[in-house]
Design an enzyme around this catalytic site. Structure first.
Site, PDB file in Angstrom:
ATOM      1  N   GLY A 186       0.811  -1.233   0.000  1.00  0.00           N
ATOM      2  CA  GLY A 186       0.000   0.000   0.000  1.00  0.00           C
ATOM      3  C   GLY A 186       0.830   1.262   0.000  1.00  0.00           C
ATOM      4  O   GLY A 186       0.414   2.292   0.537  1.00  0.00           O
TER       5      GLY A 186
ATOM      6  N   SER B 160       1.728   3.231  -2.472  1.00  0.00           N
ATOM      7  CA  SER B 160       1.383   4.319  -3.409  1.00  0.00           C
ATOM      8  C   SER B 160       0.422   5.311  -2.748  1.00  0.00           C
ATOM      9  O   SER B 160       0.097   6.342  -3.332  1.00  0.00           O
ATOM     10  CB  SER B 160       0.743   3.737  -4.670  1.00  0.00           C
ATOM     11  OG  SER B 160      -0.316   2.871  -4.308  1.00  0.00           O
TER      12      SER B 160
ATOM     13  N   VAL C 295       0.223   7.386   3.321  1.00  0.00           N
ATOM     14  CA  VAL C 295       1.155   7.015   4.387  1.00  0.00           C
ATOM     15  C   VAL C 295       2.432   6.415   3.784  1.00  0.00           C
ATOM     16  O   VAL C 295       3.550   6.694   4.245  1.00  0.00           O
ATOM     17  CB  VAL C 295       0.480   6.038   5.383  1.00  0.00           C
ATOM     18  CG1 VAL C 295       1.461   5.629   6.465  1.00  0.00           C
ATOM     19  CG2 VAL C 295      -0.753   6.685   6.014  1.00  0.00           C
TER      20      VAL C 295
ATOM     21  N   TYR D 260     -15.036  -1.355   8.861  1.00  0.00           N
ATOM     22  CA  TYR D 260     -13.594  -1.057   8.869  1.00  0.00           C
ATOM     23  C   TYR D 260     -13.006  -1.389  10.245  1.00  0.00           C
ATOM     24  O   TYR D 260     -11.938  -1.998  10.350  1.00  0.00           O
ATOM     25  CB  TYR D 260     -13.438   0.420   8.540  1.00  0.00           C
ATOM     26  CG  TYR D 260     -12.049   0.990   8.542  1.00  0.00           C
ATOM     27  CD1 TYR D 260     -11.213   0.827   7.431  1.00  0.00           C
ATOM     28  CD2 TYR D 260     -11.574   1.752   9.611  1.00  0.00           C
ATOM     29  CE1 TYR D 260      -9.940   1.399   7.405  1.00  0.00           C
ATOM     30  CE2 TYR D 260     -10.307   2.323   9.590  1.00  0.00           C
ATOM     31  CZ  TYR D 260      -9.498   2.145   8.492  1.00  0.00           C
ATOM     32  OH  TYR D 260      -8.242   2.722   8.463  1.00  0.00           O
TER      33      TYR D 260
ATOM     34  N   HIS E  84     -11.140  11.688   3.509  1.00  0.00           N
ATOM     35  CA  HIS E  84     -11.202  12.152   4.893  1.00  0.00           C
ATOM     36  C   HIS E  84     -11.383  13.667   4.904  1.00  0.00           C
ATOM     37  O   HIS E  84     -11.137  14.351   3.928  1.00  0.00           O
ATOM     38  CB  HIS E  84      -9.911  11.784   5.636  1.00  0.00           C
ATOM     39  CG  HIS E  84      -9.864  10.364   6.069  1.00  0.00           C
ATOM     40  ND1 HIS E  84      -9.118   9.415   5.417  1.00  0.00           N
ATOM     41  CD2 HIS E  84     -10.469   9.719   7.085  1.00  0.00           C
ATOM     42  CE1 HIS E  84      -9.269   8.248   6.027  1.00  0.00           C
ATOM     43  NE2 HIS E  84     -10.087   8.400   7.040  1.00  0.00           N
TER      44      HIS E  84
ATOM     45  N   LYS F 275     -12.123  21.471  -1.190  1.00  0.00           N
ATOM     46  CA  LYS F 275     -13.252  22.424  -1.211  1.00  0.00           C
ATOM     47  C   LYS F 275     -12.756  23.865  -1.155  1.00  0.00           C
ATOM     48  O   LYS F 275     -13.319  24.754  -1.804  1.00  0.00           O
ATOM     49  CB  LYS F 275     -14.167  22.187  -0.003  1.00  0.00           C
ATOM     50  CG  LYS F 275     -15.075  20.982  -0.110  1.00  0.00           C
ATOM     51  CD  LYS F 275     -15.934  20.997   1.155  1.00  0.00           C
ATOM     52  CE  LYS F 275     -16.709  19.752   1.363  1.00  0.00           C
ATOM     53  NZ  LYS F 275     -17.416  19.765   2.661  1.00  0.00           N
TER      54      LYS F 275
ATOM     55  N   ARG G   8     -10.529  16.466  16.761  1.00  0.00           N
ATOM     56  CA  ARG G   8      -9.646  15.453  16.187  1.00  0.00           C
ATOM     57  C   ARG G   8      -8.195  15.783  16.514  1.00  0.00           C
ATOM     58  O   ARG G   8      -7.831  16.945  16.639  1.00  0.00           O
ATOM     59  CB  ARG G   8      -9.786  15.407  14.649  1.00  0.00           C
ATOM     60  CG  ARG G   8     -11.160  14.987  14.134  1.00  0.00           C
ATOM     61  CD  ARG G   8     -11.436  13.507  14.349  1.00  0.00           C
ATOM     62  NE  ARG G   8     -12.712  13.089  13.793  1.00  0.00           N
ATOM     63  CZ  ARG G   8     -13.878  13.056  14.449  1.00  0.00           C
ATOM     64  NH1 ARG G   8     -13.936  13.445  15.720  1.00  0.00           N
ATOM     65  NH2 ARG G   8     -14.971  12.624  13.851  1.00  0.00           N
TER      66      ARG G   8
END
Ligand code: NAP
Ligand code: GDP
Length: 316
Positions: A10, A12, A15, A138, A181, A189, A210
Site C-alpha cells: 500500500g 502508493s 502514508v 472497517y 477524509h 473544497k 480530532r
C-alpha cells in the site's frame, strides 16, 4: 551487517509516501525497501501475493494496504470496508508467517476504538466495546489484525505488531470530495471556493474534535517502530492531547493557507460522526520523549502547497 529487506504494502498511498519522504533523511545502508501498490498484486489474492513474497523474500513487512475512506464513505460501504480489509489482512499476515518474516507492522486507526469509552483512549482499550456505528465494518476488520498478531505470536512465535495512528493527512491523500477524509476534502473544497469565488462549506457542526498527524511525521515513526519497537501490543502514534483541534478550527486554518476570505457555511444536514476520539500518546512518549511533531498549521500549509502544485494529477 545482515541485509534487511522491507516490503511495504500500500505504498502508493498517502502514508506510504510519508515513509518514502521520511527515508530521504534517514537511510541505512543495510536496508532495502520495496514499495508496492495494487498494481503489483491484489492482496486479496493469495496466489498473486505469494508470488510477491517469493520474488522479494522480505525479512520485514510494513502492511499499509487497506480500503480507506472518510466518514461518509464508510457509512455507505460498511460491508466492503469489512470484507476487503479482512481478506487482505488475512492473506498478508498468513504469508508473513509462512515465509518466516522476522517482523511485521500493520496499521490500525484511532477511529476503531469503542464508541463508549473513557478519555484519553489508550492501547489497552481496543476491544472493550463496539465501535462507532458509522464505520463498524472497517473497525472490526482492523481490530482483527491485533487478534492475528497475538495468535501468530502465541502459536508460532511471530513478531507481528501494529500501530494506531490518529487522523493522518499530507501529500498524496485522497482529495475526493465525497470519499475522502475531512482534511483532504476541506483542502479540495477550499481550492474550489477560492478559484470559483464560492462559499466554503464545512459538513456538520464543526464542533467535533480530532488529533492530526502529518504523514511525514507518521513515516518517521513507522520507521522507528519497524527498527526498534519491541512489543506485540499496538502503539498509538498521535500528537499530544493538547493539540486536539475542532473541525471548524481546521477549516479556518485551511482557508487561511489558501488566502480565501469568503464565507464559511456549515451544512448541518451532514453527520458529525464521532464527537472525539482523544488518544493518549503516553506510551510513545515513554519511548520517544523528544519526538517533535510538525505543527498542524505548518503541515496544512505544506499540504495545501502540494495540492496546488499537483492539482491536475492528485487523487480527487
Ligand atoms: P490510501 O492513500 O488510500 O492508500 C491505500 C493503499 O492501499 C494504496 O497504496 C492502494 O494501492 C493499496 N491497496 C488498496 N486496496 C488494495 C488491494 N486490494 N491490493 C493491494 N493494495 C491495495 O491510504 P492511506 O491513508 O495511506 O492509509 C494507509 C494505512 O494507514 C491504512 O492501513 C489505513 O488504515 C491507515 N490509517 C490511515 C489513516 C488516515 O487518516 N488516512 C488514519 C489511521 C490509519 P493503489 O494505490 O494501487 O490503489
Ligand atoms: P473520522 O475522523 O474518522 O470521523 O473521518 P473524517 O476524516 O471523514 O472526519 C469526519 C468529520 O469531519 C465529521 O465531523 C464531519 O462532519 C466533518 N467534516 C466536515 N467537512 C467534511 C468533509 O467535507 N468531508 C468529510 N469526510 N468530513 C467532513
Amino acid at each position: 551487517m545482515a541485509e534487511i529487506v522491507i516490503m511495504v504494502t500500500g505504498s502508493s498511498g498517502m502514508v506510504g509516501h510519508g515513509i518514502q519522504l521520511a527515508l530521504e533523511e534517514d537511510k541505512k545502508p543495510n536496508e532495502k525497501w520495496i514499495f508496492l501498490s495494487s498494481k503489483d498484486a491484489d492482496l486479496r489474492d493469495r496466489e498473486a501475493t505469494k508470488l510477491l513474497f517469493e520474488k522479494y523474500k522480505p525479512t520485514h513487512v510494513v502492511h499499509l494496504a487497506a480500503k480507506v475512506g472518510g466518514l461518509f464513505n464508510n457509512m455507505e460501504y460498511n460491508c466492503d470496508f469489512y470484507t476487503v480489509n479482512n481478506q487482505m489482512n488475512s492473506v498478508v499476515l498468513d504469508l508473513c508467517k509462512e515465509c518466516k518474516v522476522q517482523k511485521a507492522v500493520s496499521s490500525l486507526s484511532t477511529c476503531i476504538f469503542p464508541d463508549k469509552i473513557t478519555y484519553p483512549i489508550d492501547e489497552t482499550m481496543l476491544h472493550n466495546g463496539p465501535p462507532h456505528f458509522s464505520n463498524y465494518g472497517y473497525s472490526y476488520a482492523k481490530r482483527m489484525i491485533d487478534v492475528n498478531n497475538y495468535v501468530y505470536n502465541d502459536q508460532y512465535g511471530c513478531q507481528f505488531t501494529s500501530i494506531i495512528p490518529c487522523n493522518v493527512f499530507g501529500p498524496h491523500d485522497n482529495f475526493n470530495l465525497t470519499e475522502g477524509h475531512m482534511m483532504a476534502a476541506l483542502i479540495h473544497k477550499a481550492y474550489l471556493a477560492e478559484r470559483d469565488d464560492q462559499p466554503f462549506v464545512i459538513w456538520g457542526t464543526g464542533k467535533p474534535l480530532r488529533q492530526f498527524i502529518y504523514s511525514v511525521d507518521l513515516g518517521r515513526l513507522i520507521i522507528w517502530v519497524l527498527r526498534e519497537y519491541p512489543e506485540i501490543e499496538p502503539i498509538i502514534l498521535a500528537v499530544d492531547e493538547e493539540d486536539e483541534i475542532s473541525i471548524r478550527d481546521v477549516g479556518e486554518l485551511v482557508i487561511k493557507a489558501f488566502g480565501y476570505k469568503g464565507e464559511i457555511v456549515h451544512d448541518i444536514s451532514k453527520s458529525d460522526g464521532q464527537f472525539k476520539k482523544t488518544a493518549s500518546n503516553a506510551k510513545l512518549r515513554k519511548y520517544l520523549p523528544d519526538f517533535k511533531f510538525t505543527s498542524t498549521k505548518q503541515a496544512i500549509e505544506e499540504t495545501v502547497d502540494w495540492f496546488r502544485k499537483n492539482y491536475e494529477t492528485a487523487r480527487k
